[in-house]
Design a protein around this motif. Structure first.
Motif, PDB file in Angstrom:
ATOM      1  N   LEU A  95    -138.872 -41.095  18.180  1.00 38.63           N
ATOM      2  CA  LEU A  95    -139.646 -40.166  19.012  1.00 38.63           C
ATOM      3  C   LEU A  95    -140.525 -39.259  18.175  1.00 38.63           C
ATOM      4  O   LEU A  95    -141.553 -38.790  18.617  1.00 38.63           O
ATOM      5  CB  LEU A  95    -138.712 -39.296  19.855  1.00 38.63           C
ATOM      6  CG  LEU A  95    -138.041 -39.986  21.031  1.00 38.63           C
ATOM      7  CD1 LEU A  95    -137.120 -39.015  21.732  1.00 38.63           C
ATOM      8  CD2 LEU A  95    -139.078 -40.517  21.995  1.00 38.63           C
ATOM      9  N   LYS A  96    -140.101 -38.992  16.954  1.00 42.51           N
ATOM     10  CA  LYS A  96    -140.880 -38.072  16.136  1.00 42.51           C
ATOM     11  C   LYS A  96    -141.746 -38.786  15.110  1.00 42.51           C
ATOM     12  O   LYS A  96    -142.097 -38.222  14.086  1.00 42.51           O
ATOM     13  CB  LYS A  96    -139.950 -37.067  15.460  1.00 42.51           C
ATOM     14  CG  LYS A  96    -139.356 -36.107  16.478  1.00 42.51           C
ATOM     15  CD  LYS A  96    -138.832 -34.863  15.820  1.00 42.51           C
ATOM     16  CE  LYS A  96    -138.412 -33.859  16.866  1.00 42.51           C
ATOM     17  NZ  LYS A  96    -137.444 -32.910  16.340  1.00 42.51           N
TER      18      LYS A  96
ATOM     19  N   GLY B 356    -134.693 -34.614  19.665  1.00 43.32           N
ATOM     20  CA  GLY B 356    -135.916 -34.865  20.423  1.00 43.32           C
ATOM     21  C   GLY B 356    -136.823 -33.647  20.392  1.00 43.32           C
ATOM     22  O   GLY B 356    -136.831 -32.896  19.430  1.00 43.32           O
ATOM     23  N   ARG B 384    -140.145 -27.792  22.414  1.00 42.90           N
ATOM     24  CA  ARG B 384    -140.939 -27.479  21.232  1.00 42.90           C
ATOM     25  C   ARG B 384    -142.435 -27.383  21.569  1.00 42.90           C
ATOM     26  O   ARG B 384    -142.949 -28.164  22.357  1.00 42.90           O
ATOM     27  CB  ARG B 384    -140.709 -28.625  20.264  1.00 42.90           C
ATOM     28  CG  ARG B 384    -141.377 -28.542  18.953  1.00 42.90           C
ATOM     29  CD  ARG B 384    -140.813 -29.657  18.116  1.00 42.90           C
ATOM     30  NE  ARG B 384    -139.474 -29.293  17.710  1.00 42.90           N
ATOM     31  CZ  ARG B 384    -139.194 -28.891  16.462  1.00 42.90           C
ATOM     32  NH1 ARG B 384    -140.126 -28.830  15.562  1.00 42.90           N
ATOM     33  NH2 ARG B 384    -137.972 -28.560  16.134  1.00 42.90           N
ATOM     34  N   LEU B 431    -136.965 -35.350  26.125  1.00 41.71           N
ATOM     35  CA  LEU B 431    -138.313 -35.921  26.104  1.00 41.71           C
ATOM     36  C   LEU B 431    -139.292 -34.918  26.703  1.00 41.71           C
ATOM     37  O   LEU B 431    -138.958 -34.211  27.656  1.00 41.71           O
ATOM     38  CB  LEU B 431    -138.353 -37.211  26.937  1.00 41.71           C
ATOM     39  CG  LEU B 431    -137.288 -38.258  26.616  1.00 41.71           C
ATOM     40  CD1 LEU B 431    -137.428 -39.453  27.556  1.00 41.71           C
ATOM     41  CD2 LEU B 431    -137.415 -38.727  25.181  1.00 41.71           C
ATOM     42  N   ASP B 435    -144.053 -38.029  25.812  1.00 40.51           N
ATOM     43  CA  ASP B 435    -143.275 -39.254  25.682  1.00 40.51           C
ATOM     44  C   ASP B 435    -143.476 -40.141  26.899  1.00 40.51           C
ATOM     45  O   ASP B 435    -143.426 -39.682  28.031  1.00 40.51           O
ATOM     46  CB  ASP B 435    -141.786 -38.922  25.538  1.00 40.51           C
ATOM     47  CG  ASP B 435    -141.484 -38.190  24.244  1.00 40.51           C
ATOM     48  OD1 ASP B 435    -141.967 -38.660  23.197  1.00 40.51           O
ATOM     49  OD2 ASP B 435    -140.802 -37.156  24.283  1.00 40.51           O
ATOM     50  N   ASP B 439    -142.162 -46.668  27.241  1.00 41.26           N
ATOM     51  CA  ASP B 439    -142.074 -46.882  25.801  1.00 41.26           C
ATOM     52  C   ASP B 439    -140.661 -46.551  25.286  1.00 41.26           C
ATOM     53  O   ASP B 439    -140.088 -47.285  24.480  1.00 41.26           O
ATOM     54  CB  ASP B 439    -143.117 -45.998  25.100  1.00 41.26           C
ATOM     55  CG  ASP B 439    -143.075 -46.135  23.591  1.00 41.26           C
ATOM     56  OD1 ASP B 439    -143.354 -47.244  23.111  1.00 41.26           O
ATOM     57  OD2 ASP B 439    -142.736 -45.146  22.910  1.00 41.26           O
ATOM     58  N   VAL B 440    -140.095 -45.445  25.778  1.00 45.30           N
ATOM     59  CA  VAL B 440    -138.750 -45.062  25.339  1.00 45.30           C
ATOM     60  C   VAL B 440    -137.730 -46.109  25.790  1.00 45.30           C
ATOM     61  O   VAL B 440    -136.852 -46.516  25.026  1.00 45.30           O
ATOM     62  CB  VAL B 440    -138.373 -43.660  25.886  1.00 45.30           C
ATOM     63  CG1 VAL B 440    -136.904 -43.365  25.638  1.00 45.30           C
ATOM     64  CG2 VAL B 440    -139.236 -42.594  25.239  1.00 45.30           C
ATOM     65  N   PHE B 443    -137.856 -49.029  23.661  1.00 42.81           N
ATOM     66  CA  PHE B 443    -137.160 -48.765  22.404  1.00 42.81           C
ATOM     67  C   PHE B 443    -135.670 -49.092  22.526  1.00 42.81           C
ATOM     68  O   PHE B 443    -135.085 -49.761  21.687  1.00 42.81           O
ATOM     69  CB  PHE B 443    -137.351 -47.293  22.000  1.00 42.81           C
ATOM     70  CG  PHE B 443    -136.421 -46.855  20.908  1.00 42.81           C
ATOM     71  CD1 PHE B 443    -136.718 -47.113  19.590  1.00 42.81           C
ATOM     72  CD2 PHE B 443    -135.221 -46.215  21.206  1.00 42.81           C
ATOM     73  CE1 PHE B 443    -135.849 -46.730  18.581  1.00 42.81           C
ATOM     74  CE2 PHE B 443    -134.352 -45.832  20.203  1.00 42.81           C
ATOM     75  CZ  PHE B 443    -134.670 -46.091  18.895  1.00 42.81           C
ATOM     76  N   ASP B 446    -135.056 -52.832  22.911  1.00 37.48           N
ATOM     77  CA  ASP B 446    -135.259 -53.465  21.630  1.00 37.48           C
ATOM     78  C   ASP B 446    -133.982 -53.355  20.797  1.00 37.48           C
ATOM     79  O   ASP B 446    -133.517 -54.311  20.186  1.00 37.48           O
ATOM     80  CB  ASP B 446    -136.410 -52.726  20.945  1.00 37.48           C
ATOM     81  CG  ASP B 446    -136.983 -53.509  19.813  1.00 37.48           C
ATOM     82  OD1 ASP B 446    -137.277 -54.684  20.036  1.00 37.48           O
ATOM     83  OD2 ASP B 446    -137.100 -52.937  18.711  1.00 37.48           O
ATOM     84  N   LYS B 535    -149.959 -48.194  22.836  1.00 41.19           N
ATOM     85  CA  LYS B 535    -151.180 -48.328  22.063  1.00 41.19           C
ATOM     86  C   LYS B 535    -152.157 -49.342  22.638  1.00 41.19           C
ATOM     87  O   LYS B 535    -153.355 -49.236  22.429  1.00 41.19           O
ATOM     88  CB  LYS B 535    -150.840 -48.672  20.615  1.00 41.19           C
ATOM     89  CG  LYS B 535    -150.165 -47.487  19.964  1.00 41.19           C
ATOM     90  CD  LYS B 535    -150.145 -47.531  18.465  1.00 41.19           C
ATOM     91  CE  LYS B 535    -149.615 -46.195  17.968  1.00 41.19           C
ATOM     92  NZ  LYS B 535    -149.102 -46.198  16.636  1.00 41.19           N
ATOM     93  N   ILE B 578    -157.055 -48.647  14.674  1.00 41.72           N
ATOM     94  CA  ILE B 578    -155.669 -49.111  14.816  1.00 41.72           C
ATOM     95  C   ILE B 578    -154.858 -48.162  15.700  1.00 41.72           C
ATOM     96  O   ILE B 578    -153.643 -48.276  15.823  1.00 41.72           O
ATOM     97  CB  ILE B 578    -154.965 -49.255  13.442  1.00 41.72           C
ATOM     98  CG1 ILE B 578    -155.023 -47.933  12.688  1.00 41.72           C
ATOM     99  CG2 ILE B 578    -155.562 -50.392  12.638  1.00 41.72           C
ATOM    100  CD1 ILE B 578    -154.052 -47.861  11.529  1.00 41.72           C
ATOM    101  N   CYS B 580    -153.982 -45.021  15.424  1.00 43.59           N
ATOM    102  CA  CYS B 580    -152.927 -44.268  14.764  1.00 43.59           C
ATOM    103  C   CYS B 580    -152.921 -42.806  15.211  1.00 43.59           C
ATOM    104  O   CYS B 580    -151.932 -42.108  15.054  1.00 43.59           O
ATOM    105  CB  CYS B 580    -153.088 -44.324  13.242  1.00 43.59           C
ATOM    106  SG  CYS B 580    -154.549 -43.428  12.691  1.00 43.59           S
TER     107      CYS B 580
END
Ligand SMILES: Cc1cc2nc3c(=O)[nH]c(=O)nc-3n(C[C@H](O)[C@H](O)[C@H](O)COP(=O)(O)O)c2cc1C
Ligand code: SF4
Ligand code: SF4
Ligand code: FES
Lengths: 167, 595
Positions: A95-96, B356, B384, B431, B435, B439-440, B443, B446, B535, B578, B580
């Motif tokens: 996540l980071k 997180g 945060r 999250l 986020d 996608d999470v 993850f 996967d 992406k 790309i 990024c």
């Protein structure tokens, strides 16, 4: 495999510590994984010749040993780089920005995960949570690099290459 | 002069990686140099649970809390604070930009915490058995051996209401009773320290900060069940925890607290450490026993349960580290005390690894029944960077994702399951708006697919299918029918998998389909990722109206795909980009558009 083929592989030397460990453990039930850890510690990975030798010493069929070795991610059958950089892909690190770190590292070294640079200096491994999630994202190479950003990678690679301990 | 001040330095993995060992050594030598070596004791402790701000130094008795201490700061802390009594302002912990000052830190972060499992972490030197003993260590064992019969010990654990902290929440006392009931010449106690949930490190910190608590508990368990041999199955990735366990075992053997004829009671109990080798499925109890036996760690059908036929076919009780760490206190303070903490179905506390997008990430131990809101906002200090809360994930790859509407859910086994997540082992991942749920979830899938042992088809094939469908969706190629297919595969896996790895693999998908289906549909219907994470669905471009041509982005771009003259609008070549995001981060004029 015939015995003559096995015999052609140069027999690797086991350190006194390893020899003693095998002696102490080989008759304990279920000791194979503990012994493989020690073997990997000495060689940095599990060379084929060392597994052959172990198979003879503890009297276990090669098939059984390879079955175990290939099941567990921790055991490596190929030699890692002198500096094996483990990038954490646990949840907190992912996540980071763990993935960005991994990508940047791959770009910089020109290798992918589980590959070794031509000069044998570096290899990259992707690992799951090293238990430092408070410091995410994290990479480990001898020491833990916490709160890592791609910009810090060149410096770290430089120091690792120079053989120095840590930045 | 007697010792009257203490300087506690965190020696957990997080802080050690930032040279807390050098801080410790420098503090010690500074104390000698300044002639206060006999008044100030410098102690290296286990984790304070505040890893993010480490290395941490805490001063007692005034409870000052220093964060981010560097080895070169040690001398100043010793000279100013401990000798002259003047705090070193710039190193003190601050909250929201203010000094939290003397001891206030503790009240802010610890106010809602109750420390049972982590009672000694950050307080004692884990490599010194005397310090453990001075805090009532081994008193629970002594009480069990000399004042209680084995069945009384079991009755006490049953009455406490303690349930397994490794995920499933099975009543610990009952597990012990079942193991004891099976007739056998040998029984085994296993401590499960495999901690595979990526993003959780409660067990690691407990073992590093208070290894004796687990040794004591295993010995009590052995006495209660009539077992003379215990195994600790621990991840090889935790070298410091392994080292601390070895030191602790050596010390307790020397003191007659482990081994033959413990404390002269006639009871024998031995413990052996066995290392894992990086297979998540080995956290599952039947797979774990296979691994201890030296085999590939493949789960076995249950029944028979380990309490009937476990390690080498003998009755075996497997308990998680955190479960065990509760045991000595339960024996000492009594089941009624323990059962007075928590909710009707879930007693005691739970340790969470809060990570997180949270301000105070770290380890927290709260009574069962505390709400997610209290953890995220009161203890965790909120999100945060002032971003918006999106969801909290619990239970790791087996768990679920809960949106804001469930923030007031009290934490216990039942209520988390009811709303579609689970307690799990204690990872709590926050999250924020940046986020992407899909996608999470991808993850986690996967992870589960990679860790599937492949023994049974629902998990091996179903997991792969689910991952493929998710990947398709994150590339903007999904269809609405895919959602239905995922649900069906998910339900089938829940029912038909051999072990709970396969049985819980679909959980992240199923829970998010419940609460965040819209986000999936955005990806499917509009090929749009609302959080800008996927992406394949985003493009970066320069807003000519805002760009002042400062060239910063062009210099940051790792593939040099940004062109433009100084002082005129820049341009990103979409074919080479790309994605990024470096330009987005770099531009101070909000001229990079993510769409
Ligand atoms: C895939 C999988 C992984 C698991 N990983 C762990 C683990 O890392 N640590 C743990 O204590 N329990 C883990 N468990 C739960 C164990 O099977 C078992 O329930 C637990 O160790 C029992 O201890 P407890 O009753 O004290 O919780 C896992 C279960 C599954 C299905
Ligand atoms: S559910 Fe998955 S991990 Fe469990 S036995 Fe089946 S294939 Fe293996
Ligand atoms: S950083 Fe922003 S303002 Fe500067 S050139 Fe790039 S887009 Fe323009
Ligand atoms: S997720 Fe990276 S250390 Fe835990």
């Amino acid at each position: 495999m015939s015995a003559s083929v096995l015999d052609k592989v140069a027999e690797p030397e086991f350190s006194p510590h390893l020899t003693q460990f095998i002696k102490d453990w080989k008759d304990k039930p279920g000791s194979l994984i503990m012994i493989l850890h020690q073997l990997q510690q000495q060689f940095g990975y599990l060379p084929r010749a060392a597994i052959l030798k172990l198979s003879r010493e503890i009297n276990l069929p090669l098939a059984k040993i390879y079955g175990v070795v290939t099941f567990y991610h921790y055991f490596k059958l190929t030699k890692p780089g002198r500096n094996n950089i483990q990038v954490c892909m646990g949840t907190a690190c992912y996540l980071k920005g763990g993935e960005d770190l991994l990508q940047e590292l791959e770009n910089m070294l020109g290798i992918g995960v589980n590959q070794v640079t031509e000069d044998g200096e570096f290899s990259i491994e992707s690992v799951r949570c090293v238990g430092c999630c408070g410091l995410a994202p994290v990479a480990v190479c001898g020491t833990v690099f916490g709160k890592l950003v791609p910009e810090k990678l060149p410096e770290i690679l430089g120091k690792l290459k120079a053989g120095g301990e840590q930045p | 002069m007697a010792l009257n001040q203490f300087c506690l330095v965190c020696g957990g993995t997080g802080c050690e990686s930032r040279h807390s060992d050098a801080v410790y050594k420098n503090l010690k030598s500074a104390a000698e140099e300044l002639g206060v070596g006999n008044q100030v004791q410098v102690v290296k402790t286990g984790c304070f649970g505040f890893c993010e701000k480490g290395p941490i130094v805490k001063i007692l008795p005034d409870e000052s809390f220093y964060v981010g201490v560097k080895p070169e700061d040690a001398h100043q802390i010793m000279a100013e604070h401990l000798v002259k009594g003047l705090p070193v302002e710039h190193l003190l912990h601050k909250t929201h930009g203010h000094h939290s000052g003397w001891g206030e830190y503790a009240s802010q972060l610890y106010q809602k915490q109750v420390r049972i499992v982590l009672r000694n972490c950050g307080i004692i030197d884990p490599e010194d058995v005397q310090e453990y003993i001075s805090r009532d260590g081994y008193a629970g064992l002594e009480k069990a051996l000399f004042e209680m019969s084995p069945t009384e010990v079991i009755a006490e654990v049953k009455a406490s209401g303690l349930r397994g902290r490794g995920g499933a929440g099975f009543p610990t006392g009952l597990k012990w009773e079942n193991t004891r009931k099976t007739v056998s010449d040998q029984r085994y106690v296993i401590c499960n320290a495999d901690e595979g949930d990526p993003g959780a490190y409660m067990d690691r910190s407990t073992l590093e900060g208070d290894p004796h608590s687990v040794l004591e508990a295993m010995t009590i368990a052995g006495y209660a069940m009539g077992a003379s041999q215990g195994f600790i199955y621990i991840r090889a990735e935790y070298p410091l925890a392994i080292h601390r366990l070895e030191v602790a075992m050596q010390q307790s053997r020397e003191m007659g607290l482990l081994g033959k004829d413990i404390l002269g009671s006639g009871f024998d109990f031995a413990i052996e450490i066995r290392l894992g080798a990086g297979a998540f499925v080995c956290g599952e109890e039947t797979a774990l026993m296979q691994s201890i036996e030296g085999n590939r760690g493949m789960p076995q059908p249950k029944p028979p349960y380990p309490s009937e036929s476990g390690l080498w076919g003998k009755p075996t009780a497997i308990n998680n580290v955190e479960t065990l760490a509760n045991i000595p206190v339960i024996l000492l303070k009594g089941s009624a005390w323990f059962a007075s903490i928590g909710t009707p179905t879930s007693k005691g506390t739970k340790v969470f690894a809060l990570t997180g997008k949270i301000n105070n990430s770290g380890l927290v131990e709260v009574p069962m029944g505390t709400t997610l809101r209290e953890i995220v906002y009161d203890i965790g200090g909120g999100i945060r960077g002032g971003k918006a809360f999106k969801a909290v994930q619990s239970g790791g790859p087996s768990g679920g994702v809960l949106p804001a509407q469930f923030l007031d859910t009290p934490i216990d086994y039942e209520s988390l399951t009811k709303v579609g997540s689970m307690m799990g082992s204690g990872g709590l991942i926050v999250l924020d708006e940046d986020d992407c749920i899909v996608d999470v979830v991808k993850f986690y899938l996967d992870f589960s697919v990679e860790e599937s042992c492949g023994k049974c088809a629902p998990c091996r094939i179903g997991g792969r299918k689910l991952l493929n469908l998710l990947t398709k969706i994150t590339k903007g190629k999904g269809t609405r029918a895919d959602i239905e297919t995922m649900r069906q595969i998910g339900f089938a896996m829940q029912r038909a998998s051999l072990c709970m790895l396969g049985g819980t693999t679909p959980n992240p998908i199923l829970s998010t389909l419940k609460y965040f289906e819209n986000e999936y549909l955005e990806h499917i219907d509009h090929q749009h990722c609302p959080a800008g994470k996927c992406k394949d669905l985003i493009t970066y471009s320069v807003l000519a109206s805002k760009c002042i041509g400062c060239t910063v982005c062009a210099r940051k771009c790792p593939v040099n795909c940004i062109s433009g003259e100084r002082k005129s609008a820049h341009f990103i070549d979409p074919a080479k980009c790309i994605k990024c995001g470096a330009c987005y981060e770099a531009c101070k004029f909000e001229a990079i558009l993510v769409s």
